[in-house]
Scaffold this active site. Structure first.
Site, PDB file in Angstrom:
ATOM      1  N   ASP A  37      -8.742  10.750   2.300  1.00 38.41           N
ATOM      2  CA  ASP A  37      -8.338  10.562   3.693  1.00 38.41           C
ATOM      3  C   ASP A  37      -9.303   9.544   4.291  1.00 38.41           C
ATOM      4  O   ASP A  37     -10.451   9.866   4.622  1.00 38.41           O
ATOM      5  CB  ASP A  37      -8.413  11.893   4.446  1.00 38.41           C
ATOM      6  CG  ASP A  37      -8.026  11.754   5.916  1.00 38.41           C
ATOM      7  OD1 ASP A  37      -7.903  10.616   6.408  1.00 38.41           O
ATOM      8  OD2 ASP A  37      -7.851  12.797   6.579  1.00 38.41           O
TER       9      ASP A  37
ATOM     10  N   GLY B 251       6.468   4.002   0.716  1.00 41.80           N
ATOM     11  CA  GLY B 251       7.515   3.223   0.063  1.00 41.80           C
ATOM     12  C   GLY B 251       7.010   1.894  -0.459  1.00 41.80           C
ATOM     13  O   GLY B 251       7.274   1.504  -1.601  1.00 41.80           O
TER      14      GLY B 251
ATOM     15  N   ASP C  11      12.974  -0.748   4.844  1.00 38.75           N
ATOM     16  CA  ASP C  11      13.669   0.530   4.668  1.00 38.75           C
ATOM     17  C   ASP C  11      12.844   1.462   3.787  1.00 38.75           C
ATOM     18  O   ASP C  11      12.973   1.476   2.567  1.00 38.75           O
ATOM     19  CB  ASP C  11      15.047   0.287   4.056  1.00 38.75           C
ATOM     20  CG  ASP C  11      15.980   1.485   4.235  1.00 38.75           C
ATOM     21  OD1 ASP C  11      15.542   2.481   4.842  1.00 38.75           O
ATOM     22  OD2 ASP C  11      17.130   1.419   3.780  1.00 38.75           O
TER      23      ASP C  11
ATOM     24  N   TYR D  64      -0.061   0.946  18.337  1.00 42.33           N
ATOM     25  CA  TYR D  64       0.224   0.485  16.977  1.00 42.33           C
ATOM     26  C   TYR D  64       0.217  -1.042  16.917  1.00 42.33           C
ATOM     27  O   TYR D  64      -0.377  -1.630  15.998  1.00 42.33           O
ATOM     28  CB  TYR D  64       1.569   1.028  16.508  1.00 42.33           C
ATOM     29  CG  TYR D  64       1.932   0.632  15.091  1.00 42.33           C
ATOM     30  CD1 TYR D  64       1.357   1.274  14.004  1.00 42.33           C
ATOM     31  CD2 TYR D  64       2.861  -0.381  14.838  1.00 42.33           C
ATOM     32  CE1 TYR D  64       1.676   0.911  12.705  1.00 42.33           C
ATOM     33  CE2 TYR D  64       3.187  -0.749  13.546  1.00 42.33           C
ATOM     34  CZ  TYR D  64       2.591  -0.103  12.476  1.00 42.33           C
ATOM     35  OH  TYR D  64       2.918  -0.467  11.198  1.00 42.33           O
TER      36      TYR D  64
ATOM     37  N   PRO E   9       4.919  -7.292   7.322  1.00 38.71           N
ATOM     38  CA  PRO E   9       6.315  -6.897   7.107  1.00 38.71           C
ATOM     39  C   PRO E   9       7.044  -6.693   8.426  1.00 38.71           C
ATOM     40  O   PRO E   9       6.445  -6.306   9.444  1.00 38.71           O
ATOM     41  CB  PRO E   9       6.186  -5.571   6.340  1.00 38.71           C
ATOM     42  CG  PRO E   9       4.801  -5.567   5.786  1.00 38.71           C
ATOM     43  CD  PRO E   9       3.981  -6.298   6.788  1.00 38.71           C
TER      44      PRO E   9
ATOM     45  N   ASP F  96      -4.278   7.938  -1.730  1.00 40.91           N
ATOM     46  CA  ASP F  96      -3.601   8.326  -0.497  1.00 40.91           C
ATOM     47  C   ASP F  96      -4.175   9.686  -0.102  1.00 40.91           C
ATOM     48  O   ASP F  96      -4.982  10.262  -0.832  1.00 40.91           O
ATOM     49  CB  ASP F  96      -2.079   8.395  -0.690  1.00 40.91           C
ATOM     50  CG  ASP F  96      -1.318   8.036   0.585  1.00 40.91           C
ATOM     51  OD1 ASP F  96      -1.682   8.569   1.651  1.00 40.91           O
ATOM     52  OD2 ASP F  96      -0.373   7.229   0.513  1.00 40.91           O
TER      53      ASP F  96
ATOM     54  N   ASN G 249      -3.354  -1.162   2.277  1.00 39.34           N
ATOM     55  CA  ASN G 249      -2.009  -0.832   2.749  1.00 39.34           C
ATOM     56  C   ASN G 249      -1.948   0.432   3.618  1.00 39.34           C
ATOM     57  O   ASN G 249      -0.992   0.628   4.367  1.00 39.34           O
ATOM     58  CB  ASN G 249      -1.094  -0.658   1.524  1.00 39.34           C
ATOM     59  CG  ASN G 249       0.269  -0.123   1.876  1.00 39.34           C
ATOM     60  OD1 ASN G 249       1.021  -0.737   2.627  1.00 39.34           O
ATOM     61  ND2 ASN G 249       0.604   1.045   1.345  1.00 39.34           N
TER      62      ASN G 249
END
Length: 262
Positions: free
Chosen positions: A67, A25, A192, A158, A188, A45, A92
């Site tokens: 990957d 997202g 959402d 995490y 962040p 990605d 990211n």
């Protein structure tokens, strides 16, 4: 073709930007907005989504599937970046999982650290080496998280990966400042995205909640009263990528609606 006249963000017409985790997202929104800013964009990605393929009609976008938990893919991605003269890296790519501390095993540890820390570091180092070899200035933006600011009982691995991102960002910023390479991170909060639906489902499993209950509760607890949107994060990322932030390095910028005060 996108109408660049509608774009009012930073001018990135000199930027050649590599975005990892481009399907997600936030990653997808960064790719879209960076193209509108005038940048040339490389998106990668594990797989290339249909949405990214539709954006590929823009001549300023190149896409490849890598990957980054695999060394040969890392190496190929860095060769690609070097060959096209990438001068902005947006690190990211990340994965999420959770388990109670007494159940959080080393397999989960290895999986999360492979992408969130090992690949992040390799991409940062590789792009920095490329910039230095070309005697060019550049920008690196790493993705941490609100979770990197403090531990959480169900999210120990995490949280640790995202805390490591902050530390590596600070070290890299100091190491590369004299080379004209700025290194910052964004952290962040609750954003959402489709990933948060998976997070909500895991919380439901471990806290015996209904699906959607945790997400609703957390959204209400944010000082600004809502989940963030990908565009809330993208605006900060593109600011850090631009000359508008030319005197900022070594910082981790919270984009979390006021959850963490620093």
């Amino acid at each position: 073709m996108m109408n660049k006249k509608q774009y009012s963000g930073p001018n990135l017409s000199e930027a050649i930007i590599l975005v990892t985790g481009a399907n997600g997202g936030i990653g997808f929104d960064i790719v879209k907005s960076a193209l509108k800013s005038g940048a040339k964009v490389l998106g990668t990605d594990v797989v290339i989504s249909k949405d990214l393929e539709e954006l590929h009609l823009n001549a300023s976008l190149e896409l490849r599937a890598y990957d980054l938990s695999k060394d040969n893919h890392l190496e190929e991605c860095l060769l690609w970046a070097d060959s096209l003269g990438v001068n902005v890296l947006i690190n990211n790519a990340a994965i999420f999982d959770m388990a109670p501390l007494l159940e959080a095993d080393l397999e989960q540890f290895d999986k999360l650290f492979a992408v969130n820390v090992r690949a992040m570091f390799a991409m940062m180092q590789g792009v920095a080496k490329s910039l230095v070899s070309r005697n060019e200035k550049g920008v690196i933006i790493n993705f941490s998280s609100q979770a990197g600011r403090r531990g959480e009982a169900l999210v120990s691995h995490y949280c640790a990966t995202k805390a490591a991102v902050i530390s590596y960002t600070q070290s890299a910023a100091l190491a590369l400042a004299q080379k004209g390479i700025r290194v910052n991170a964004v952290a962040p909060g609750v954003i959402d995205t489709p990933m948060w639906d998976k997070v909500d489902a895991l919380f439901a499993k471990y806290e015996d909640l209904d699906i959607g209950e945790k997400k609703k509760k957390i959204g209400k607890s944010v000082p600004l009263g809502r989940f963030g949107t990908p565009s809330d994060v993208t605006g900060v990322v593109l600011f850090l990528a631009s000359n508008q932030s030319k005197y900022i390095t070594g910082q981790t910028i919270n984009v979390d609606g006021g959850n963490v005060l620093s």
